[in-house]
Scaffold this motif. Structure first.
Motif, PDB file in Angstrom:
ATOM      1  N   ALA A  28      39.989  37.504  33.276  1.00 41.47           N
ATOM      2  CA  ALA A  28      38.669  37.303  33.865  1.00 41.47           C
ATOM      3  C   ALA A  28      37.947  38.648  33.935  1.00 41.47           C
ATOM      4  O   ALA A  28      38.575  39.702  33.924  1.00 41.47           O
ATOM      5  N   TYR A  30      34.765  40.139  36.305  1.00 36.66           N
ATOM      6  CA  TYR A  30      33.797  39.905  37.364  1.00 36.66           C
ATOM      7  C   TYR A  30      32.874  41.109  37.477  1.00 36.66           C
ATOM      8  O   TYR A  30      33.306  42.215  37.778  1.00 36.66           O
ATOM      9  N   SER A  35      26.845  37.458  41.981  1.00 34.49           N
ATOM     10  CA  SER A  35      27.629  36.227  41.943  1.00 34.49           C
ATOM     11  C   SER A  35      29.084  36.576  41.657  1.00 34.49           C
ATOM     12  O   SER A  35      29.399  37.690  41.253  1.00 34.49           O
ATOM     13  N   ALA A  37      30.773  34.896  39.393  1.00 32.62           N
ATOM     14  CA  ALA A  37      30.999  34.188  38.134  1.00 32.62           C
ATOM     15  C   ALA A  37      31.834  35.055  37.188  1.00 32.62           C
ATOM     16  O   ALA A  37      31.700  36.278  37.161  1.00 32.62           O
ATOM     17  N   ASP A  38      32.677  34.411  36.428  1.00 30.22           N
ATOM     18  CA  ASP A  38      33.507  35.076  35.433  1.00 30.22           C
ATOM     19  C   ASP A  38      32.648  35.322  34.193  1.00 30.22           C
ATOM     20  O   ASP A  38      32.139  34.391  33.588  1.00 30.22           O
ATOM     21  N   GLY A  43      35.866  31.324  31.960  1.00 33.00           N
ATOM     22  CA  GLY A  43      35.267  30.468  32.980  1.00 33.00           C
ATOM     23  C   GLY A  43      36.009  30.407  34.294  1.00 33.00           C
ATOM     24  O   GLY A  43      35.970  29.383  34.977  1.00 33.00           O
ATOM     25  N   HIS A  44      36.689  31.480  34.706  1.00 33.86           N
ATOM     26  CA  HIS A  44      37.418  31.500  35.974  1.00 33.86           C
ATOM     27  C   HIS A  44      36.503  31.991  37.101  1.00 33.86           C
ATOM     28  O   HIS A  44      36.706  33.048  37.688  1.00 33.86           O
ATOM     29  N   ASP A  45      35.480  31.200  37.410  1.00 36.09           N
ATOM     30  CA  ASP A  45      34.529  31.586  38.460  1.00 36.09           C
ATOM     31  C   ASP A  45      35.206  31.624  39.813  1.00 36.09           C
ATOM     32  O   ASP A  45      36.079  30.817  40.111  1.00 36.09           O
ATOM     33  N   SER A  47      34.852  31.936  44.200  1.00 34.94           N
ATOM     34  CA  SER A  47      34.009  31.479  45.301  1.00 34.94           C
ATOM     35  C   SER A  47      34.392  32.247  46.558  1.00 34.94           C
ATOM     36  O   SER A  47      35.548  32.622  46.742  1.00 34.94           O
ATOM     37  N   PHE A  76      39.870  32.290  43.469  1.00 33.13           N
ATOM     38  CA  PHE A  76      39.719  32.092  42.037  1.00 33.13           C
ATOM     39  C   PHE A  76      40.642  30.961  41.610  1.00 33.13           C
ATOM     40  O   PHE A  76      41.712  31.180  41.059  1.00 33.13           O
TER      41      PHE A  76
END
Length: 90
Positions: A28, A30, A35, A37-38, A43-45, A47, A76
């Motif tokens: 990933a 970042y 944000s 978001a990855d 796509g390993h966003d 939160s 994650f």
């Protein structure tokens, strides 16, 4: 003439090195640019979680995640447990 010779010698080793694939093994990426978001193609966003969620602060280059040091966390869920081989801390 001597400066040109030195400059050529300094450039030769760098040009003879093989190119590195920076995406090989990337789990990933970042950017922490407002944000979680990855930015990789995986796509390993992430939160934010906690009573007061982590925010963003001015970093050395761009932004950084900002925590209160008590109960903030980033989750994650898309990253497999064994992606890093063992437990880790950032």
């Amino acid at each position: 003439m001597r400066n040109l010779f030195i400059a050529i010698l300094l450039l030769l080793p760098a040009s003879s090195l093989p190119a590195q694939d920076l995406d090989a093994g990337l789990v990933a990426w970042y950017r922490f640019d407002g944000s979680f978001a990855d930015a990789s193609p995986n796509g390993h966003d992430g939160s934010a979680s906690g009573p007061t969620t982590p925010g963003f602060a001015v970093g050395v280059h761009g932004q950084a995640a900002s925590f209160d040091g008590v109960d903030d966390a980033l989750r994650f869920p898309g990253i497999p447990n064994n992606a890093f081989g063992s437990a880790f801390t950032i």
